[in-house]
Design a protein around this motif. Structure first.
Motif, PDB file in Angstrom:
ATOM      1  N   VAL A 166      51.347   6.385   0.114  1.00 24.02           N
ATOM      2  CA  VAL A 166      50.288   6.998  -0.691  1.00 24.02           C
ATOM      3  C   VAL A 166      48.929   6.787  -0.031  1.00 24.02           C
ATOM      4  CG1 VAL A 166      49.040   6.834  -2.876  1.00 24.02           C
ATOM      5  CG2 VAL A 166      51.535   6.914  -2.879  1.00 24.02           C
ATOM      6  N   THR A 167      48.690   5.580   0.461  1.00 25.44           N
ATOM      7  CA  THR A 167      47.436   5.304   1.158  1.00 25.44           C
ATOM      8  C   THR A 167      47.262   6.242   2.345  1.00 25.44           C
ATOM      9  OG1 THR A 167      47.469   2.969   0.518  1.00 25.44           O
ATOM     10  CG2 THR A 167      46.135   3.553   2.424  1.00 25.44           C
ATOM     11  N   ALA A 168      48.323   6.393   3.135  1.00 28.56           N
ATOM     12  CA  ALA A 168      48.253   7.256   4.315  1.00 28.56           C
ATOM     13  C   ALA A 168      48.067   8.717   3.924  1.00 28.56           C
ATOM     14  CB  ALA A 168      49.521   7.095   5.151  1.00 28.56           C
ATOM     15  N   VAL A 169      48.698   9.140   2.826  1.00 29.20           N
ATOM     16  CA  VAL A 169      48.567  10.529   2.382  1.00 29.20           C
ATOM     17  C   VAL A 169      47.137  10.824   1.949  1.00 29.20           C
ATOM     18  CG1 VAL A 169      49.214  12.132   0.540  1.00 29.20           C
ATOM     19  CG2 VAL A 169      50.983  10.893   1.779  1.00 29.20           C
ATOM     20  N   VAL A 170      46.534   9.913   1.198  1.00 28.33           N
ATOM     21  CA  VAL A 170      45.153  10.129   0.762  1.00 28.33           C
ATOM     22  C   VAL A 170      44.216  10.126   1.973  1.00 28.33           C
ATOM     23  CG1 VAL A 170      43.272   9.241  -0.659  1.00 28.33           C
ATOM     24  CG2 VAL A 170      45.615   9.195  -1.525  1.00 28.33           C
ATOM     25  N   ASP A 171      44.479   9.252   2.941  1.00 26.82           N
ATOM     26  CA  ASP A 171      43.701   9.279   4.183  1.00 26.82           C
ATOM     27  C   ASP A 171      43.878  10.619   4.902  1.00 26.82           C
ATOM     28  OD1 ASP A 171      42.719   6.737   3.821  1.00 26.82           O
ATOM     29  OD2 ASP A 171      44.194   5.768   5.122  1.00 26.82           O
ATOM     30  N   HIS A 172      45.109  11.116   4.905  1.00 18.84           N
ATOM     31  CA  HIS A 172      45.418  12.394   5.555  1.00 18.84           C
ATOM     32  C   HIS A 172      44.676  13.532   4.863  1.00 18.84           C
ATOM     33  CE1 HIS A 172      47.674  14.973   8.177  1.00 18.84           C
ATOM     34  NE2 HIS A 172      48.412  15.513   7.229  1.00 18.84           N
ATOM     35  N   MET A 173      44.623  13.504   3.537  1.00 18.12           N
ATOM     36  CA  MET A 173      43.888  14.531   2.804  1.00 18.12           C
ATOM     37  C   MET A 173      42.395  14.443   3.116  1.00 18.12           C
ATOM     38  SD  MET A 173      43.766  15.425  -1.276  1.00 18.12           S
ATOM     39  CE  MET A 173      42.715  14.044  -1.701  1.00 18.12           C
ATOM     40  N   THR A 174      41.890  13.217   3.237  1.00 16.07           N
ATOM     41  CA  THR A 174      40.478  13.050   3.578  1.00 16.07           C
ATOM     42  C   THR A 174      40.181  13.649   4.945  1.00 16.07           C
ATOM     43  OG1 THR A 174      40.387  11.024   2.258  1.00 16.07           O
ATOM     44  CG2 THR A 174      38.621  11.374   3.855  1.00 16.07           C
ATOM     45  N   GLU A 175      41.104  13.485   5.889  1.00 17.35           N
ATOM     46  CA  GLU A 175      40.933  14.108   7.205  1.00 17.35           C
ATOM     47  C   GLU A 175      40.849  15.625   7.075  1.00 17.35           C
ATOM     48  OE1 GLU A 175      44.180  12.774   9.560  1.00 17.35           O
ATOM     49  OE2 GLU A 175      43.527  10.682   9.598  1.00 17.35           O
ATOM     50  N   LYS A 176      41.654  16.198   6.185  1.00 17.76           N
ATOM     51  CA  LYS A 176      41.608  17.639   5.972  1.00 17.76           C
ATOM     52  C   LYS A 176      40.265  18.057   5.369  1.00 17.76           C
ATOM     53  CE  LYS A 176      46.571  18.566   5.572  1.00 17.76           C
ATOM     54  NZ  LYS A 176      46.599  19.534   6.699  1.00 17.76           N
ATOM     55  N   VAL A 177      39.724  17.230   4.483  1.00 17.77           N
ATOM     56  CA  VAL A 177      38.408  17.515   3.916  1.00 17.77           C
ATOM     57  C   VAL A 177      37.355  17.523   5.021  1.00 17.77           C
ATOM     58  CG1 VAL A 177      36.585  16.637   2.414  1.00 17.77           C
ATOM     59  CG2 VAL A 177      38.953  16.630   1.617  1.00 17.77           C
ATOM     60  N   VAL A 178      37.399  16.524   5.887  1.00 19.13           N
ATOM     61  CA  VAL A 178      36.426  16.434   6.976  1.00 19.13           C
ATOM     62  C   VAL A 178      36.561  17.640   7.907  1.00 19.13           C
ATOM     63  CG1 VAL A 178      35.748  15.104   9.011  1.00 19.13           C
ATOM     64  CG2 VAL A 178      36.245  13.932   6.857  1.00 19.13           C
ATOM     65  N   GLN A 179      37.790  18.031   8.216  1.00 21.90           N
ATOM     66  CA  GLN A 179      38.000  19.206   9.065  1.00 21.90           C
ATOM     67  C   GLN A 179      37.428  20.462   8.408  1.00 21.90           C
ATOM     68  OE1 GLN A 179      42.239  19.202   9.665  1.00 21.90           O
ATOM     69  NE2 GLN A 179      42.195  17.408  11.008  1.00 21.90           N
ATOM     70  N   ALA A 180      37.630  20.586   7.097  1.00 18.78           N
ATOM     71  CA  ALA A 180      37.095  21.748   6.380  1.00 18.78           C
ATOM     72  C   ALA A 180      35.571  21.735   6.387  1.00 18.78           C
ATOM     73  CB  ALA A 180      37.624  21.765   4.947  1.00 18.78           C
ATOM     74  N   MET A 181      34.985  20.557   6.242  1.00 19.45           N
ATOM     75  CA  MET A 181      33.524  20.453   6.267  1.00 19.45           C
ATOM     76  C   MET A 181      32.975  20.817   7.643  1.00 19.45           C
ATOM     77  SD  MET A 181      33.028  16.924   4.067  1.00 19.45           S
ATOM     78  CE  MET A 181      31.276  17.050   3.691  1.00 19.45           C
ATOM     79  N   ASP A 182      33.675  20.399   8.693  1.00 17.38           N
ATOM     80  CA  ASP A 182      33.211  20.673  10.050  1.00 17.38           C
ATOM     81  C   ASP A 182      33.314  22.153  10.407  1.00 17.38           C
ATOM     82  OD1 ASP A 182      32.563  18.046  10.468  1.00 17.38           O
ATOM     83  OD2 ASP A 182      34.403  17.552  11.560  1.00 17.38           O
ATOM     84  N   ALA A 183      34.079  22.908   9.629  1.00 17.26           N
ATOM     85  CA  ALA A 183      34.290  24.323   9.941  1.00 17.26           C
ATOM     86  C   ALA A 183      33.250  25.241   9.308  1.00 17.26           C
ATOM     87  CB  ALA A 183      35.687  24.749   9.485  1.00 17.26           C
TER      88      ALA A 183
END
Length: 200
Positions: free
Chosen positions: A59-76
């Protein structure tokens, strides 16, 4: 002995496949167990445990993974272009889209085992918001009087509160987003500028 590069690459691909499967599965079924995640990823349960020692670890890794997706979306979204308020709204819209795709994971992000990691996890998001706010302060669009860190924290808190209103069915998403934009303008802009730039 260090595994050869090909084996490390295979292991990383396997780990990412498990994370992607868990991201989608837990987004729909937050109570799903390791066996269900393994089935969704097309691997054995032993493979899942080889990467993640427990469900809490996953679960910790999944939430971290989702946060990475948020950052990628912000960078786009080209947050360094255009007026600062518009750039801020683009950043928040990007985070909103990811949150809407995996609403159940927002609750998982409040899991007790994750609390101590929240500040580190959110730092890349906070940094991107801070860059836009600082640009607005430098341009005279945002009020430079409060500390920048306070403005960043306020933006994040108000965004989270808005998302909670939508998830609790107390506000429609479109109405909540409009309220968020209006509230942020009132919060961030000098009093004399707010009425002239507030969205209709």
């Amino acid at each position: 002995m260090t595994p050869p590069p090909a084996r490390r690459a295979d292991a990383e691909r396997s780990r990412i496949a498990v994370l992607d499967a868990a991201l989608h599965l837990l987004g729909e079924r937050p109570s799903a167990g390791m066996a269900a995640v393994a089935a969704a990823a097309g691997v054995t349960r032993q493979t899942v445990y080889a990467h993640f020692s427990s469900r809490d670890d996953l679960v910790t890794a999944v939430v971290d993974h989702m946060t990475e997706k948020v950052v990628q979306a912000m960078d786009a979204v080209a947050a360094d272009a255009g007026p600062a308020p518009d750039a801020l709204f683009r950043l928040l819209d990007a985070t909103w889209r990811v949150s809407e795709a995996y609403p159940a994971l927002i609750q998982l992000g409040d899991h007790p085992t994750l609390t101590e990691r929240d500040r580190t996890r959110h730092q890349p998001i906070a940094d991107r918001i801070a860059q836009v706010l600082q640009r607005g302060r430098d341009d005279g669009v945002f009020d430079p009087t409060p500390p920048l860190s306070w403005q960043v924290a306020a933006v994040i808190a108000l965004s989270h509160a808005t998302g909670e209103e939508v998830r609790a069915d107390r506000m429609p998403a479109a109405e909540a987003q409009q309220a968020l934009r209006s509230g942020l303008l009132r919060l961030l802009m000098p009093d004399t500028a707010t009425s002239a730039t507030e969205p209709p």
